[in-house]
Design a protein around this motif. Structure first.
Motif, PDB file in Angstrom:
ATOM      1  N   THR A 140       0.940  -1.190  -0.252  1.00 42.02           N
ATOM      2  CA  THR A 140      -0.017  -0.010  -0.245  1.00 42.02           C
ATOM      3  C   THR A 140       0.858   1.107   0.003  1.00 42.02           C
ATOM      4  OG1 THR A 140      -0.195   0.110   2.524  1.00 42.02           O
ATOM      5  CG2 THR A 140      -1.779  -1.284   1.104  1.00 42.02           C
ATOM      6  N   ALA A 141       0.330   2.457  -0.327  1.00 42.19           N
ATOM      7  CA  ALA A 141       1.050   3.515  -0.458  1.00 42.19           C
ATOM      8  C   ALA A 141       1.438   4.225   0.759  1.00 42.19           C
ATOM      9  CB  ALA A 141       0.392   4.623  -1.441  1.00 42.19           C
ATOM     10  N   VAL A 142       0.278   3.960   1.646  1.00 44.30           N
ATOM     11  CA  VAL A 142       0.309   4.574   3.101  1.00 44.30           C
ATOM     12  C   VAL A 142       1.235   3.822   3.812  1.00 44.30           C
ATOM     13  CG1 VAL A 142      -1.878   5.829   3.295  1.00 44.30           C
ATOM     14  CG2 VAL A 142      -1.858   3.428   3.588  1.00 44.30           C
ATOM     15  N   GLY A 143       1.208   2.330   3.464  1.00 42.73           N
ATOM     16  CA  GLY A 143       2.205   1.448   4.255  1.00 42.73           C
ATOM     17  C   GLY A 143       3.574   1.841   3.830  1.00 42.73           C
ATOM     18  N   LYS A 144       3.830   2.240   2.583  1.00 43.56           N
ATOM     19  CA  LYS A 144       5.467   2.429   2.058  1.00 43.56           C
ATOM     20  C   LYS A 144       5.816   3.356   2.555  1.00 43.56           C
ATOM     21  CE  LYS A 144       4.883  -0.287  -2.502  1.00 43.56           C
ATOM     22  NZ  LYS A 144       5.087  -0.305  -3.733  1.00 43.56           N
ATOM     23  N   VAL A 145       5.098   4.730   2.801  1.00 40.83           N
ATOM     24  CA  VAL A 145       5.331   5.649   3.556  1.00 40.83           C
ATOM     25  C   VAL A 145       5.640   5.658   4.847  1.00 40.83           C
ATOM     26  CG1 VAL A 145       4.611   7.827   4.361  1.00 40.83           C
ATOM     27  CG2 VAL A 145       4.291   7.349   2.076  1.00 40.83           C
ATOM     28  N   ILE A 146       5.039   4.635   5.551  1.00 40.82           N
ATOM     29  CA  ILE A 146       5.421   4.392   7.058  1.00 40.82           C
ATOM     30  C   ILE A 146       6.661   3.503   6.911  1.00 40.82           C
ATOM     31  CG2 ILE A 146       4.605   2.922   8.935  1.00 40.82           C
ATOM     32  CD1 ILE A 146       1.645   3.713   8.243  1.00 40.82           C
ATOM     33  N   LEU A 147       6.908   2.742   5.989  1.00 34.50           N
ATOM     34  CA  LEU A 147       8.113   1.970   6.005  1.00 34.50           C
ATOM     35  C   LEU A 147       9.333   2.853   5.844  1.00 34.50           C
ATOM     36  CD1 LEU A 147       7.437  -1.432   4.321  1.00 34.50           C
ATOM     37  CD2 LEU A 147       8.038  -1.196   6.450  1.00 34.50           C
ATOM     38  N   ALA A 148       8.967   3.443   4.966  1.00 36.43           N
ATOM     39  CA  ALA A 148      10.303   4.472   4.471  1.00 36.43           C
ATOM     40  C   ALA A 148      10.683   5.509   5.532  1.00 36.43           C
ATOM     41  CB  ALA A 148       9.828   5.449   3.362  1.00 36.43           C
ATOM     42  N   TYR A 149       9.778   5.943   6.288  1.00 34.85           N
ATOM     43  CA  TYR A 149      10.120   7.001   7.443  1.00 34.85           C
ATOM     44  C   TYR A 149      10.182   6.351   8.763  1.00 34.85           C
ATOM     45  CZ  TYR A 149       9.568  10.499   3.877  1.00 34.85           C
ATOM     46  OH  TYR A 149       9.710  11.318   2.972  1.00 34.85           O
ATOM     47  N   SER A 150      10.125   4.693   8.897  1.00 35.73           N
ATOM     48  CA  SER A 150      10.253   4.469  10.144  1.00 35.73           C
ATOM     49  C   SER A 150      11.638   4.045  10.631  1.00 35.73           C
ATOM     50  CB  SER A 150       9.593   2.964  10.283  1.00 35.73           C
ATOM     51  OG  SER A 150       8.213   2.902  10.227  1.00 35.73           O
ATOM     52  N   GLU A 151      12.172   3.654  11.697  1.00 37.94           N
ATOM     53  CA  GLU A 151      13.450   3.923  12.211  1.00 37.94           C
ATOM     54  C   GLU A 151      14.130   2.487  11.566  1.00 37.94           C
ATOM     55  OE1 GLU A 151      14.073   3.997  16.521  1.00 37.94           O
ATOM     56  OE2 GLU A 151      12.057   3.654  16.509  1.00 37.94           O
ATOM     57  N   ASP A 152      15.217   2.494  11.218  1.00 39.94           N
ATOM     58  CA  ASP A 152      16.058   1.489  10.019  1.00 39.94           C
ATOM     59  C   ASP A 152      15.611   0.391  10.780  1.00 39.94           C
ATOM     60  OD1 ASP A 152      16.976   3.554   8.708  1.00 39.94           O
ATOM     61  OD2 ASP A 152      18.999   3.422   9.594  1.00 39.94           O
ATOM     62  N   TRP A 153      15.766  -0.257  12.094  1.00 42.86           N
ATOM     63  CA  TRP A 153      15.475  -1.559  12.564  1.00 42.86           C
ATOM     64  C   TRP A 153      14.240  -1.992  11.955  1.00 42.86           C
ATOM     65  CZ3 TRP A 153      11.793  -3.295  16.073  1.00 42.86           C
ATOM     66  CH2 TRP A 153      11.104  -2.280  16.592  1.00 42.86           C
ATOM     67  N   VAL A 154      13.103  -1.260  12.015  1.00 41.81           N
ATOM     68  CA  VAL A 154      11.616  -1.732  11.873  1.00 41.81           C
ATOM     69  C   VAL A 154      11.787  -1.913  10.262  1.00 41.81           C
ATOM     70  CG1 VAL A 154       9.285  -1.033  11.530  1.00 41.81           C
ATOM     71  CG2 VAL A 154      10.696  -0.293  13.432  1.00 41.81           C
ATOM     72  N   THR A 155      12.237  -1.178   9.248  1.00 43.72           N
ATOM     73  CA  THR A 155      12.397  -1.382   8.051  1.00 43.72           C
ATOM     74  C   THR A 155      13.287  -2.874   7.948  1.00 43.72           C
ATOM     75  OG1 THR A 155      12.106   0.982   7.583  1.00 43.72           O
ATOM     76  CG2 THR A 155      12.816  -0.571   5.597  1.00 43.72           C
TER      77      THR A 155
END
Length: 272
Positions: A140-155
Motif C-alpha cells: 500500500t502507498a500509506v504503508g510504504k510511506v510508513i516503512l520509508a520513514y520508520s526507524e531503520d531496524w523496523v524497516t
C-alpha cells in the motif's frame, strides 16, 4: 494442555480471543462448529464462551441462528484511536473535497497498515480496505510511506520476513523494495499500481509529529488515472502539514498508543 484446548497452555482469555479473532476476516454469520474449527477451541467450550459473549453483547445471533459480531463490540471499538481520528477527520474530509478521490489515514499496526479513517467518493474504485481494516505495509502507498520513514531496524525487520503477494503486481523482492523506500524518502511520497487490488492505485505522504513519523495519508484512484496521481501532491502535503500542526500538542505515544500494537495480524480481504 490447559482446559482441553488443542493449543498448549491456552487460558480462558486466550480462548475468548481466539474465538473473537475468527471474526476479524469473516463477514458472515458463523455456526458454532465453524467457530470451534477456526479458533481451535473445543466445541463444548466454544458453546459456553460464545453464549457468554452473546449475553454481553460482544457477539449476537443472526436471524438464522448464526453467530456474528455484536453492536456492543462496535461501540467499544469506536473509542480506539479516537483522539487521532477525531482530530484528523476534518482534514481527511477536506482532502476528499479538494481531490474528489477516496481519502484515507493509516498508522502502523505491527506489520500492517491500519486504516483509522476513510472518506469514500462516488467513483467506482475497487475498495481494498475499510476503516479498521489492515493491509500489508509493502503493498500500500500509506504503508510504504510508513516503512520509508520508520526507524531503520523496523524497516530491516520487515524486509527480512516473508512478504505476501496480494496481486501479480505486488512488489515482494526485498532489494527492490529497499530501493523503492529510499526513493520514497527522497521524493517525499509513495505510489502503488494495482498492488492490492486490480483496478485501483494509490498515492500517499507522511504526516510528521515533532520530527517523528506520526501516520500517513493518501488517496485511492482508478487505475485509469494512475498517470495523473501526482497532481494531488500539493493537497496531500498541505493536509499533512495541517494535521501535524493540529496534533503537535498531543504526545505521540498518547496519539498513537491506543491504535497501534507490536503484533502482526492477518491481512484484510479486499472489499467487493
Amino acid at each position: 494442555m490447559a482446559g482441553g484446548n488443542r493449543v498448549p497452555g491456552s487460558t480462558v482469555t486466550s480462548k475468548v480471543l481466539a474465538i473473537m479473532e475468527v471474526f476479524e476476516t469473516s463477514r458472515r454469520a458463523l455456526s458454532l462448529t465453524e467457530i470451534a474449527e477456526a479458533s481451535g477451541v473445543p466445541l463444548s467450550t466454544t458453546h459456553r464462551l460464545v453464549s457468554e459473549l452473546v449475553e454481553w453483547g460482544m457477539l449476537s445471533r443472526g436471524p438464522n441462528g448464526g453467530i456474528q459480531l455484536g453492536l456492543r463490540l462496535w461501540a467499544i471499538a469506536q473509542n480506539a484511536g479516537r483522539q487521532l481520528r477525531d482530530t484528523a477527520r476534518p482534514f481527511v474530509q477536506d482532502m476528499f473535497s479538494l481531490t474528489g478521490e477516496t481519502s484515507q489515514l493509516a498508522v502502523r499496526d505491527g506489520n500492517m497498515a491500519l486504516y483509522i479513517d476513510r472518506v469514500y467518493g462516488s467513483k467506482r474504485v475497487p475498495r481494498a480496505s475499510r476503516v479498521g481494516g489492515r493491509l500489508p505495509l509493502h503493498a500500500t502507498a500509506v504503508g510504504k510511506v510508513i516503512l520509508a520513514y520508520s526507524e531503520d531496524w523496523v524497516t530491516d525487520a520487515y524486509l527480512n520476513r516473508p512478504l505476501t503477494t496480494v496481486t501479480g503486481h505486488t512488489h515482494v523482492n526485498p532489494a527492490r523494495l529497499r530501493a523503492e523506500l529510499a526513493q520514497v524518502r527522497e521524493q517525499g511520497y509513495a505510489t502503488t499500481q494495482e498492488e492490492v487490488i486490480i483496478g485501483s492505485c494509490s498515492i500517499a505522504v507522511p504526516v510528521f509529529h515533532t520530527g517523528r513519523l506520526g501516520c500517513s495519508i493518501g488517496l485511492v484512484v482508478p487505475s485509469a488515472n494512475a498517470g495523473t496521481m501526482t497532481r494531488h501532491l500539493p493537497v496531500l502535503k498541505g493536509i499533512s502539514q495541517r494535521i501535524e500542526a493540529a496534533t503537535a500538542h498531543i504526545p505521540l505515544e498518547t496519539l498513537l498508543g491506543s491504535v497501534t500494537g507490536s503484533a502482526p495480524g492477518p491481512p484484510a480481504e479486499p472489499e467487493p
